[in-house]
Design an enzyme around this catalytic site. Structure first.
Site, PDB file in Angstrom:
ATOM      1  N   LYS A 211       0.869  -1.195   0.000  1.00 51.60           N
ATOM      2  CA  LYS A 211       0.000   0.000   0.000  1.00 51.60           C
ATOM      3  C   LYS A 211       0.893   1.227   0.000  1.00 51.60           C
ATOM      4  CE  LYS A 211      -4.508   0.811   0.057  1.00 51.60           C
ATOM      5  NZ  LYS A 211      -5.527   0.057  -0.676  1.00 51.60           N
TER       6      LYS A 211
ATOM      7  N   ASP B 119      -6.888   4.540  -4.997  1.00 50.29           N
ATOM      8  CA  ASP B 119      -7.505   4.397  -3.674  1.00 50.29           C
ATOM      9  C   ASP B 119      -8.206   5.727  -3.409  1.00 50.29           C
ATOM     10  OD1 ASP B 119      -7.377   2.384  -1.226  1.00 50.29           O
ATOM     11  OD2 ASP B 119      -7.228   4.374  -0.348  1.00 50.29           O
TER      12      ASP B 119
END
Length: 450
Positions: A129, A169
């Site tokens: 991430k 995201d």
């Protein structure tokens, strides 16, 4: 909490000592380790091989400065992050979040969750991430472009199609992915599938935009059918958020026969007893980049309420939290239960607090945890990677069918794991165990030096 297993307790104490103050990360680790107690008790090789010790520590954590120039000629400085958490089953895969709340704890929590979510898809993707505390809201296209180019100048040193494949995201949509991809291509002089969520004209996948929202509904539908012989048909649905995930969850829930009556943003929520008019929401959020309260100016009879948490006071059969972490607390869960909710599935990452999850499970509410229920986005990102590798583009129907199959399989793998380890119907435990077993097996085979 007090772990019953001595090994897990020791590992968690070490994680707390090494990561003080990182509340989001510690919350995610605690939840997963608690679920793994029956696994570790049953097979001591996870302890002798140090699997838990290793899986809670990122393989690599990168933090860097992002300097860029705003429209007034002033230099601005943000922090950039990439957490390459685990590559046991494939290249690191996970989104890039652009939001003021981004910090080391948030990135590590998201990267840790991504390990198990990616494993559950059945695709060869490791967990990672990244992101920045940059806020794209209110910025011009030029400012966003200059930030993205600066961000990618450093990130490009650490990623690649077979190493680490970032995606979108919160705050990172088609515009941001496009600027980042263009800079990567410029720096590396190569056209590869290093980012997913790309535009259709340069290697993107059909159905990627819809994937997370569609996926959470496919998962919820299968969960309700198998556990309680229920469906979306005729049900009232409340969905938090009004971004990409919420919009397409609304669309699919409606197609499956549900009536979505509420959406929200960070300021407040709208309630439309006649059912949300999705065309109006798309115009406001996708075209005009406006606020959800504008919905009431365009739809007669709709109500706007300040304070986004109030959305959970609306009586509903199905609740889909699709906004952000820890948005649904114990009090909200109690209200939903009192008002008759039968199913909750997480479209956002960790949107329910531990107290809320405990209340849902105790009340017998069907609960789909994020790492299972919202895996549709990364699953379709994996399908985009496959199309890029093949230099092919699949139809919307092909991708959507593969997505549905993946989400149905995720439910069954999670449910079966919950039964195998004597927690039948607890999909939090089931998803954590099912995701863990595949990664842990790969780690054992690859040796301790890994």
């Amino acid at each position: 909490m007090a772990f019953k297993n001595e090994y897990l307790a020791k590992v968690y104490d070490k994680v707390c000592a090494r990561n003080p103050g990182e509340t989001e990360f510690l919350q995610a680790v605690e939840e997963v380790l608690e679920s793994l107690e029956p696994v570790v008790e049953k097979d001591k090789s996870y302890e002798t091989n140090g699997i838990i010790d290793r899986i809670v520590e990122p393989e690599r954590f990168i933090q860097f400065r992002v300097s860029w120039v705003d429209d007034n000629g002033n230099v601005q400085v943000n922090r950039g992050f990439r957490c390459q958490f685990n590559s046991a089953i494939g290249p690191y895969k996970g989104g890039l979040r652009l939001h003021p709340s981004v910090c080391a704890s948030v990135i590590k929590f998201l990267g840790f969750e991504q390990i198990f979510k990616n494993s559950l898809t059945g695709l060869p993707m490791g967990g990672g991430k990244g992101g920045s505390d940059f806020d794209p809201k209110g910025k011009s296209d030029g400012e966003v472009m200059r930030f993205c180019q600066s961000f990618m100048t450093e990130l490009s040193k650490h990623i690649g199609a077979d190493t680490d494949v970032p995606a979108g995201d919160i705050g990172t949509g088609a515009r941001e992915i496009g600027y980042m991809f263009g800079q990567y291509k410029r720096l590396r002089n190569e056209f590869t599938g290093v980012l997913t969520g790309k535009g259709l004209s340069y290697g993107g996948s059909l159905a990627r935009t819809e994937a997370t929202g569609y996926g959470v509904c496919y998962f919820t539908e299968e969960m309700m059918k198998c556990m309680k012989n229920e469906s979306f048909e005729g049900k009232t649905v409340v969905i938090s958020g009004s971004g990409n995930v919420a919009i397409y969850a609304t669309q699919k829930a409606t197609e499956l026969g549900g009536k979505v009556v509420a959406l929200s943003d960070s300021n407040g929520y709208v309630y439309d007893k006649n059912g949300i008019n999705l065309d109006v929401v798309k115009q406001i959020k996708e075209v005009e980049r406006g606020r959800i309260k504008e919905y009431c100016d365009r739809v007669e009879g709709a109500e706007y309420h300040e304070g986004c948490s109030g959305i959970w006071t609306i009586p509903c059969d199905i609740a889909l939290p699709c906004a952000t972490q820890n948005e649904l607390d114990g009090d909200a869960a109690a209200t939903l239960i009192k008002n008759g909710v039968i199913a909750v599935a997480e479209g956002a990452n960790m949107p329910s607090t531990p107290d809320a999850i405990e209340k849902f499970l105790e009340a017998g509410v069907m609960f789909g945890p994020a790492k299972a229920a919202n895996a549709g986005g990364v699953a379709t990102s994996g399908l985009e990677m496959s199309q890029n590798s093949e230099r092919l583009s699949w139809t919307f129907e092909e991708v959507d069918a593969k997505l549905k199959d993946i989400m149905v399989n995720i439910f069954h793998n999670s449910y079966n794991a919950s039964k195998d380890y004597d927690h039948e119907g607890n999909l939090v435990v089931g998803a954590n165990i099912a995701g863990f077993l595949k990664v842990a097996d790969a780690m054992k085979w690859q040796g301790v030096s890994y």
